[in-house]
Design a protein around this motif. Structure first.
Motif: not given
Length: 411
Positions: A349-357
């Motif tokens: 989902s948009p933004g999930v991996i960026d938030q994790l990073l």
């Protein structure tokens, strides 16, 4: 991490309706539930085709990856006893192989030989696997991929070893089984890992992970029907009649089989290819991001959906505690310490991996300010457990957990 694999979307209503329709069915009674029998046979056949079985795969739908592995090890044991006269069987597998192989060894009185992995690549060296084989070896094991670090074992090398020593080869694709058959079409080619290799005798694949069906569904397949016969048990002298069953359970939930069939038919090959492309791209994006974070090191070269990272500078368990406080539910590793995530479509989902990073980056920055900081809370518990030399103590503690789990508080 991968506690919830499914992303059913608009298919959920349909799958739920299928489940309701078959919730009372039991394939033990073949004469009553002929459609469930047909669906199970077709699920096994479809999985056999995905894994390039040369004719038609023999096998069953099981309750999950553990049962698939249990059935395969029991089958290899009985096959080796009948064809080779082996009565003190052992299996050889990397230390990173799923604990279900240890469970099978305990259940079926099979000696298990664990082979260590390379400290840099986190993969077992094929030469070490070969060196561990002896005259009582019934099977060697390779994972596609292994769970802790997401590393693929060298199945082609294991195939050559199995041919040379005339032993079985079980490919455990429980985790990646509905990703790896589609990776070529998704743009991420892999070397052969399935029945294209002549020494592969069995494959386990979980449909309830990236097959996007409900929990309680897996498939175990064999190269030959003769080997599959050794999985089946038959009691012929029981006053209640002849009782034969193909797997651990007698009665089985036909609804799980029906939903598995419906999920596979509705997703179709194109759907699985697209889902695979999304997940693998996401994993590669996460890896690239982790490699840019000071103090963080990706463990090995993960190629599929699982990614693990550690630190040689600060206590990685402290980062685990930070991420838990931020709402992430990630697995922790030991020997060596690390953090693991199995990416699913929900993470795409948009933004999930960026938030994790971003959260990993923030935690790493804090840890780098005081890399020698003592662990506390859960981080301290993980570190302490990993340092206990007598592992039977850790085993006793984990058994105590399950004892308490089933406590109702009633006298």
């Amino acid at each position: 991490s991968s506690g919830i694999n499914a992303e059913y979307g608009d298919k959920n209503e349909m799958l739920s309706e299928v489940y309701k329709r078959y919730c009372w069915s039991n394939p033990l009674h073949v004469d009553c539930f002929k459609d469930v029998r047909k669906m199970e046979a077709e699920v096994v056949a479809m999985c056999g085709a995905l894994f390039n079985h040369p004719t038609k795969a023999s096998g069953t739908v099981t309750s999950g990856g553990t049962e698939s592995i249990l059935m395969s090890m029991k089958t290899h044991r009985d096959w080796a006893r009948e064809t080779k006269g082996i009565d003190k069987p052992n299996i050889v597998c990397p230390i990173t192989a799923h604990p279900a192989f240890d469970k099978a060894a305990a259940y079926f009185k099979i000696h298990i030989i664990h082979v260590p992995v390379d400290p840099d690549t986190y993969a077992a060296k094929p030469s070490d696997i070969a060196a561990a084989i002896n005259s009582n070896t019934i099977c060697i094991v390779g994972s596609m991929p292994q769970y802790p670090h997401g590393i693929m074992d060298d199945i082609q090398a294991l195939n050559d070893i199995a041919l040379r020593y005339d032993v079985g080869l079980h490919v455990d694709a429980c985790l990646g089984g509905f990703l790896i058959p589609f990776m070529d079409e998704a743009g991420f080619p892999l070397p052969p890992f399935d029945f294209r290799l002549p020494a592969v005798t069995a494959i386990s694949v979980d449909t309830h992970k990236y097959g996007y069906t409900y929990k309680g569904s897996s498939v175990v397949m064999y190269r030959t029907v003769e080997m599959f016969y050794h999985q089946i048990t038959s009691t012929t002298e029981w006053p209640g009649g002849i009782y034969a069953s193909p797997s651990m359970a007698g009665s089985r939930p036909g609804a799980n089989i029906a939903v598995t069939w419906a999920a596979m038919m509705s997703f179709g090959r194109d759907g699985y290819v697209q889902a695979t492309r999304e997940v693998i791209k996401g994993a590669r994006y996460l890896i690239a991001g982790l490699e840019k974070i000071d103090g963080v090191e990706v463990m090995g070269s993960p190629a599929i959906s699982c990614v693990a990272w550690t630190s040689k500078i600060f206590n990685i368990y402290n980062m685990s505690s930070d991420l838990t406080k931020k709402g992430w539910n990630l697995a922790v590793l030991q020997f060596p310490a690390g953090i693991h995530i199995a990416l699913t479509r929900r993470h795409m989902s948009p933004g999930v991996i960026d938030q994790l990073l971003s959260d990993i980056r923030d935690s790493a920055a804090v840890q780098m300010l005081n890399p020698g900081a003592a662990a506390s809370g859960a981080a301290a518990m993980y570190g302490m457990a990993a340092q206990i030399p007598d592992r039977s103590i850790v085993g006793d503690i984990s058994r105590e957990f399950w004892k308490l789990y089933y406590s109702t508080g009633l006298q």
